[in-house]
Structures are given as C-alpha cells and as structure tokens.
Write a protein that holds these residues in place. Structure first.
Motif, PDB file in Angstrom:
ATOM      1  N   LYS A  43       0.016 -37.271  -4.213  1.00  0.00           N
ATOM      2  CA  LYS A  43       1.268 -36.494  -4.380  1.00  0.00           C
ATOM      3  C   LYS A  43       1.686 -36.281  -5.793  1.00  0.00           C
ATOM      4  N   ARG A  44       2.006 -34.993  -6.210  1.00  0.00           N
ATOM      5  CA  ARG A  44       2.484 -35.033  -7.649  1.00  0.00           C
ATOM      6  C   ARG A  44       3.999 -35.379  -7.748  1.00  0.00           C
ATOM      7  N   MET A  45       4.088 -36.124  -9.007  1.00  0.00           N
ATOM      8  CA  MET A  45       5.413 -36.688  -8.956  1.00  0.00           C
ATOM      9  C   MET A  45       6.084 -35.734 -10.281  1.00  0.00           C
ATOM     10  N   ALA A  46       5.196 -35.074 -11.098  1.00  0.00           N
ATOM     11  CA  ALA A  46       5.673 -34.349 -12.159  1.00  0.00           C
ATOM     12  C   ALA A  46       4.405 -33.780 -12.819  1.00  0.00           C
ATOM     13  N   SER A  47       4.617 -32.477 -13.202  1.00  0.00           N
ATOM     14  CA  SER A  47       3.466 -31.769 -13.870  1.00  0.00           C
ATOM     15  C   SER A  47       4.251 -30.653 -14.557  1.00  0.00           C
ATOM     16  N   ASP A  48       3.464 -30.013 -15.597  1.00  0.00           N
ATOM     17  CA  ASP A  48       3.641 -28.865 -16.305  1.00  0.00           C
ATOM     18  C   ASP A  48       2.222 -28.541 -16.888  1.00  0.00           C
ATOM     19  N   GLN A  49       2.446 -27.649 -17.926  1.00  0.00           N
ATOM     20  CA  GLN A  49       1.101 -27.045 -18.718  1.00  0.00           C
ATOM     21  C   GLN A  49       0.279 -28.271 -19.389  1.00  0.00           C
ATOM     22  N   ARG A  50       1.199 -29.275 -19.676  1.00  0.00           N
ATOM     23  CA  ARG A  50       0.283 -30.236 -20.534  1.00  0.00           C
ATOM     24  C   ARG A  50      -0.112 -31.596 -19.544  1.00  0.00           C
ATOM     25  N   ALA A 105       1.558 -35.961 -13.059  1.00  0.00           N
ATOM     26  CA  ALA A 105       1.360 -37.436 -12.948  1.00  0.00           C
ATOM     27  C   ALA A 105       1.458 -37.370 -11.116  1.00  0.00           C
ATOM     28  N   PHE A 106       0.398 -38.481 -10.656  1.00  0.00           N
ATOM     29  CA  PHE A 106       0.254 -38.432  -9.331  1.00  0.00           C
ATOM     30  C   PHE A 106       0.530 -39.714  -8.856  1.00  0.00           C
ATOM     31  N   ASP A 107       1.156 -39.881  -7.879  1.00  0.00           N
ATOM     32  CA  ASP A 107       1.536 -41.007  -7.021  1.00  0.00           C
ATOM     33  C   ASP A 107       0.364 -41.648  -6.374  1.00  0.00           C
ATOM     34  N   VAL A 108      -0.233 -42.736  -6.800  1.00  0.00           N
ATOM     35  CA  VAL A 108      -1.439 -43.571  -5.948  1.00  0.00           C
ATOM     36  C   VAL A 108      -0.897 -44.764  -5.257  1.00  0.00           C
ATOM     37  N   GLY A 131      -0.036 -48.148  -3.902  1.00  0.00           N
ATOM     38  CA  GLY A 131       0.066 -49.396  -4.580  1.00  0.00           C
ATOM     39  C   GLY A 131       0.914 -49.453  -5.699  1.00  0.00           C
ATOM     40  N   ASN A 132       1.904 -48.597  -5.989  1.00  0.00           N
ATOM     41  CA  ASN A 132       2.685 -48.327  -7.219  1.00  0.00           C
ATOM     42  C   ASN A 132       1.881 -48.112  -8.516  1.00  0.00           C
ATOM     43  N   ASP A 133       0.768 -47.267  -8.328  1.00  0.00           N
ATOM     44  CA  ASP A 133      -0.138 -46.837  -9.348  1.00  0.00           C
ATOM     45  C   ASP A 133       0.586 -45.415  -9.766  1.00  0.00           C
ATOM     46  N   VAL A 134       0.111 -45.015 -10.952  1.00  0.00           N
ATOM     47  CA  VAL A 134       0.166 -43.547 -11.481  1.00  0.00           C
ATOM     48  C   VAL A 134      -1.047 -43.144 -12.164  1.00  0.00           C
ATOM     49  N   PHE A 135      -1.551 -42.227 -11.582  1.00  0.00           N
ATOM     50  CA  PHE A 135      -2.743 -41.486 -12.027  1.00  0.00           C
ATOM     51  C   PHE A 135      -2.378 -40.133 -12.911  1.00  0.00           C
ATOM     52  N   LEU A 136      -2.907 -40.186 -14.230  1.00  0.00           N
ATOM     53  CA  LEU A 136      -2.225 -39.091 -15.031  1.00  0.00           C
ATOM     54  C   LEU A 136      -3.388 -38.293 -15.605  1.00  0.00           C
ATOM     55  N   LEU A 137      -3.103 -36.906 -15.478  1.00  0.00           N
ATOM     56  CA  LEU A 137      -4.147 -35.924 -16.014  1.00  0.00           C
ATOM     57  C   LEU A 137      -3.233 -35.408 -17.307  1.00  0.00           C
ATOM     58  N   PHE A 138      -4.191 -35.518 -18.497  1.00  0.00           N
ATOM     59  CA  PHE A 138      -3.321 -34.715 -19.664  1.00  0.00           C
ATOM     60  C   PHE A 138      -4.259 -33.580 -20.036  1.00  0.00           C
ATOM     61  N   LYS A 139      -3.817 -32.543 -20.500  1.00  0.00           N
ATOM     62  CA  LYS A 139      -4.624 -31.421 -21.125  1.00  0.00           C
ATOM     63  C   LYS A 139      -5.166 -31.859 -22.411  1.00  0.00           C
ATOM     64  N   ARG A 140      -6.307 -31.875 -22.390  1.00  0.00           N
ATOM     65  CA  ARG A 140      -7.243 -32.062 -23.661  1.00  0.00           C
ATOM     66  C   ARG A 140      -6.573 -31.823 -24.902  1.00  0.00           C
ATOM     67  N   GLY A 141      -6.110 -32.141 -25.838  1.00  0.00           N
ATOM     68  CA  GLY A 141      -5.574 -31.730 -27.056  1.00  0.00           C
ATOM     69  C   GLY A 141      -4.133 -31.284 -26.867  1.00  0.00           C
ATOM     70  N   GLY A 142      -3.496 -31.409 -25.836  1.00  0.00           N
ATOM     71  CA  GLY A 142      -2.199 -30.998 -25.362  1.00  0.00           C
ATOM     72  C   GLY A 142      -1.021 -31.961 -25.864  1.00  0.00           C
ATOM     73  N   THR A 143      -1.371 -33.059 -26.443  1.00  0.00           N
ATOM     74  CA  THR A 143      -0.197 -34.109 -26.847  1.00  0.00           C
ATOM     75  C   THR A 143      -0.511 -34.685 -28.110  1.00  0.00           C
TER      76      THR A 143
END
Length: 137
Positions: A31-38, A41-44, A46-58
């Motif tokens: 489940k997405r907790m937050a997201s935008d173009q950059r 953040a997924f709820d995993v 066990g209280n874990d967060v899996f993050l996808l970042f746009k390469r070069g976006g930060t």
C-alpha cells in the motif's frame, strides 16, 4: 551506548517511479503511504518502509514543513530481500510465474532457509527469503 532498533527504510532508485510502483503493488500488494513524481513510499508489514526514488530526482535538498531532506541518489543494480514464510515458497514461485517474472536463481541455505531471486523493471535483484537464511533470521 544508544542502540539501533532496526532498519526502518530500504530505498532504491528507479527510472520510472509509477511503473515501478505498479510492479510492487501488483506483485506484493504493498500500500502506498505517500507518492509523487519524485518518490513512492510503501507500507511493508512489520513496520518497514520500502522507498522508490526517481533516479536523479533528489539531487538538491528537499524542503519539508519539518526540515530539509539532504540530497541523495543512487545508480546501478541494487539487491534487497523481503522475508517470507517458509511454507509460502511454492505460492511465491507460482505468483511470479503467473506474472511472467523469470526466477533467476533459487538457493537452499545451510541453516535451512531458501531464497528466490528475480529482477524488477529496473533490473534490481529482488530476493524472497525464508527463515533459516541467517543466524538471526
């Protein structure tokens, strides 16, 4: 000495955040907790967060109402593992096959665990691992 209580976030950098987000939502039901173009953040479990970042976006600081997130980025094919139950290996193999996701390797570990390896849309190496892989898992 203060102690660390766990790893909270695991992050990878991807070319197309939405494409990768759909891959992880479909395969794992995250489940997405937050997201935008950059980022996404997924709820995993066990209280874990899996993050996808746009390469070069930060590459520049990101201001937030609570402070500034320092710049960061990554490149290359990364590796990470999600834990699964020992008796779920066959179900995961079937789920990957149903989605035409090639299993790159399977490993049986000395401590009794098993791992399944495959690639995501950015060729990151994803591992599904059962207990018995490490002395602490």
């Amino acid at each position: 000495m203060p102690r660390v209580t766990g790893i909270l976030e695991t992050a990878i950098h991807v070319e197309d955040v939405e494409r990768s987000a759909r891959f992880y939502e479909d395969l794992f039901g995250f489940k997405r907790m937050a997201s935008d173009q950059r980022f996404c953040a997924f709820d995993v479990p066990g209280n874990d967060v899996f993050l996808l970042f746009k390469r070069g976006g930060t590459l520049k600081p990101v201001p937030t109402p609570g402070g500034v997130i320092p710049p960061h980025d990554g490149s290359g094919h990364m590796h990470f593992a999600f834990s699964i139950e020992r008796d779920a290996v066959d179900a995961w193999v079937l789920r990957l096959q149903e989605r035409n996701i090639a299993i790159e390797s399977r490993v049986k570990w000395d401590l009794g665990g098993e791992s399944i390896y495959f690639r995501d849309p950015d060729s990151h190496l994803v591992e599904l691992a059962t207990p018995g892989m490490w002395p602490n898992f």
